[in-house]
Design an enzyme around this catalytic site. Sequence first.
Site, mmCIF file in Angstrom:
data_model
loop_
_atom_site.group_PDB
_atom_site.id
_atom_site.type_symbol
_atom_site.label_atom_id
_atom_site.label_comp_id
_atom_site.label_asym_id
_atom_site.label_seq_id
_atom_site.Cartn_x
_atom_site.Cartn_y
_atom_site.Cartn_z
ATOM 1 N N GLY A 1 -1.212 -13.978 0.227
ATOM 2 C CA GLY A 1 -2.160 -13.060 -0.509
ATOM 3 C C GLY A 1 -2.140 -11.562 0.414
ATOM 4 O O GLY A 1 -1.387 -11.490 1.111
ATOM 5 N N CYS A 2 -3.398 -11.249 -0.688
ATOM 6 C CA CYS A 2 -3.265 -9.030 0.135
ATOM 7 C C CYS A 2 -4.112 -10.050 1.818
ATOM 8 O O CYS A 2 -4.480 -10.544 1.832
ATOM 9 C CB CYS A 2 -4.691 -9.353 -0.914
ATOM 10 S SG CYS A 2 -5.162 -8.055 -0.154
#
Length: 165
Positions: free
Chosen positions: A9-10
């Site tokens: 993810g981020c």
Amino acid sequence: MKKIVLAGGCFWGVEAYFKQLKGVVDTSSGYANGNFNNPTYEQVCKGIATHAEAVSITYDEKLISLEKLLEHFFRIIDPTSLNKQGNDVGLQYRSGIYYTTEVEKQIAETYIQKEQLNYDKSIVVSVEPLTEYYLAEEYHQDYLDKNPNGYCHIDLGLVKADEVK
């Protein structure tokens, strides 16, 4: 020292989480395994570049093993979520373990096989050779240190007291 590149993810939260761990010597946010050299954040976000937001982790294997790093990785991601973690959706948010040796590949594959027993849905974390890793722009490095109220889909408090540097 050893290195592994993880995408979950981020990259802001992934980097912030791993940099807390005993045995982790250095972390950086970057872009891994995409379709061209030196992508920008804008190109990745627009889907022009197909790279994953990823974190390069340099670690002292005498203090923390790859297996333990993977345990932490699975603690902070949903390994059954394809191209999505938290509120972040898109190809750049895919989850992956990017290895540079066959030993790392074997450790990752074995770990996932064992971990699959804990899930009803299939684990979709990819295990791939690292083809390239480009450092993200400076403002992404240590982002949550610079912006303590910045968005993060990861609970940074999941690191236990005895695991913190």
